[in-house]
Write a protein that holds these residues in place. Sequence first.
Motif, mmCIF file in Angstrom:
data_model
loop_
_atom_site.group_PDB
_atom_site.id
_atom_site.type_symbol
_atom_site.label_atom_id
_atom_site.label_comp_id
_atom_site.label_asym_id
_atom_site.label_seq_id
_atom_site.Cartn_x
_atom_site.Cartn_y
_atom_site.Cartn_z
ATOM 1 N N THR A 124 0.828 -1.205 0.000
ATOM 2 C CA THR A 124 0.000 0.000 0.000
ATOM 3 C C THR A 124 0.865 1.259 0.000
ATOM 4 N N ASP A 177 0.965 3.978 -2.941
ATOM 5 C CA ASP A 177 0.636 5.377 -2.663
ATOM 6 C C ASP A 177 1.707 6.323 -3.192
ATOM 7 N N TYR A 178 2.961 5.972 -2.987
ATOM 8 C CA TYR A 178 4.032 6.846 -3.476
ATOM 9 C C TYR A 178 4.059 6.875 -5.008
ATOM 10 N N SER A 201 1.408 6.551 -6.847
ATOM 11 C CA SER A 201 0.256 7.362 -7.248
ATOM 12 C C SER A 201 0.538 8.851 -7.120
ATOM 13 N N ARG A 215 -6.747 10.601 -2.686
ATOM 14 C CA ARG A 215 -5.303 10.605 -2.910
ATOM 15 C C ARG A 215 -4.570 10.414 -1.572
ATOM 16 N N PRO A 216 -3.329 9.952 -1.595
ATOM 17 C CA PRO A 216 -2.626 9.606 -0.345
ATOM 18 C C PRO A 216 -2.504 10.752 0.652
ATOM 19 N N SER A 220 -6.063 11.938 2.166
ATOM 20 C CA SER A 220 -6.636 10.854 2.959
ATOM 21 C C SER A 220 -5.804 10.538 4.195
ATOM 22 N N ARG A 275 -2.753 9.109 4.369
ATOM 23 C CA ARG A 275 -1.840 7.965 4.309
ATOM 24 C C ARG A 275 -0.383 8.401 4.151
#
Length: 586
Positions: A301, A305-306, A308, A374-375, A378, A380
């Motif tokens: 995950t 995320d990185y 994305s 988006r990370p 959100s 993250r």
Amino acid sequence: MAVRTVVRLLIVGLLLTLATIISGALVTVSASAAACSSWPLCLEIVSDGGNPLVWIAMSHRLIVAPALLVVLAGTWAVWRSTEIDAPPRWTALVAVFFFLSQALAGALLVWGVPAMVADVWHLSGALMAFGAQVLTLLLIVIPVPSANERLSGRAAQTQRRLRGLAAWAAAAAGVAALAIGARSVAPAVEMAVGLPANSVGALSFAALLSGLMAVEIRRRLPVAAQSSVVAMALPRYSPLLPILALIALAGLWLPGGHLLSLSAASLLWAGALAAAVIIHRTPLHFMTAIAPSRTASKWRTVIADYISLTKPKVISLLLVTTLTTMFITEAGLPSWWLVLWTMIGGYLAAGGAGAINCAFDSDIDVNMGRTSRRPVPSGRISARAAFIFGVILSVLSIVVLWVFTTPLAAFFAFLGIIYYAYFYTSLLKRSTWQNIIIGGGAGAIPPLVGWTAVTGSLSLMAVVLFAIIFYWTPPHFWALALVKQKDYARAGVPMLPVVAGEGETRWQILVYSAIMVAVSLLPVAIGAMSWIYLAGALLFGLRFMRDAWAVWKVGDQAAIWGLYKYSLLYLALVFAVMVADRLILG
């Protein structure tokens, strides 16, 4: 002859071939080939026995002779065995062909054929023979699955994806081994910094693919779930592949590390081939049945995320314009290594700018349905971490483009990063409805990077390419803004539909579409393109105008989405037809 005996014979031949490669590389590095003027024997061993170069050259020949005999014997045994099917028989013949050809290249080298030709083929032929022997052995040891063992459904789809990754990893490892083998006899590929760009690029790509394959194998094939010895070997030993790639890469930096690099790259190739054949032939029924561990899921995950943050979907279109531009300059076709490094630098630059944009826009993204997941918004990934990640990618992009392409390409990449990450994101986007008009210059810079990476200078055609994308951006993005105008209003972003309304936005889309189509014909007007591009540009432009007219006249969601989706395809088609024009008519 029993299969076990054939396998043992093939293993001995494989080890002797590897010894042939390493000893041959030692001959090349030490320049001892000239110490022996005769072939296949080295008569200087009698007259000049005290010369160590003579002994290095003679030792190589003493290894080649038994290796050739064992390879021939192994091929004969494979063909004689009734228990072995067709594929390994043919790969065994391929191994014999390459081994004999590399031996002939060694003889030609002694007889005075130019070293660049004979020595490159001498090493490359040995490496190809080594790969063919590895395949022969694997195809015998790992049988074809029976019909009732074959997978179906989701497990089959998963295995097909893993097969593709393994095949690419094996191919990359083979290219890396060949590049290193050619390094010592092809000094022209050395860059000003002292590193062979082809070897570095090939090994970096092989390290990336083999690392991804190892991660996927570890995730999909837990050791405890294996039902065969062959399958158990995959998760246990696949992490060695990226390690071997890194060792080979490190050898390029070490004084006298060529032998280390070649040895590690050869083993990497053998290991990658083994993984590819095992994955191709072994039905892995448990691939989707075992749930990944919580730790592995967390790391996957984080990595996702990185990635994305770099906005891969946006980057794909930017790289298309960069890539196609490299093939239409007046300098002719670029080398594939230049294309590779430009693509890597371009991705890092665009990805770095995208990550910085995500860090700066987190307060806006959280209020929009399209971006709230988006990370950063959100929670993250922190905005600080995203910013640092973006800066690191941006710096790497400048280094890669400066070292492996041209300083001017690095400059335009830097300009694009500043333009998008700061000028557009921090200033224009939040202050004026003309943000997309002025900010469109950021997305128009990739062709300048591609052009200057090949030519080292600008020209009128490069400026025209910039202008095409500059005028394409407003109708493309305003179409999306019409669909998402409530999100922009809630986030306080002064997009044109929010400020001036839908009617004015639809009219502006039509106006800018007409300007864009007119600008797209300029390459013909300035003599850079011919009738092939003219026909394509008119065809694609008229379709664009039809969709823009539908947006202005009808203005429903179907028309707006139709224009938005076609606008993505339009830009790729226009640049592709430029390449076709240049390749067909020169």
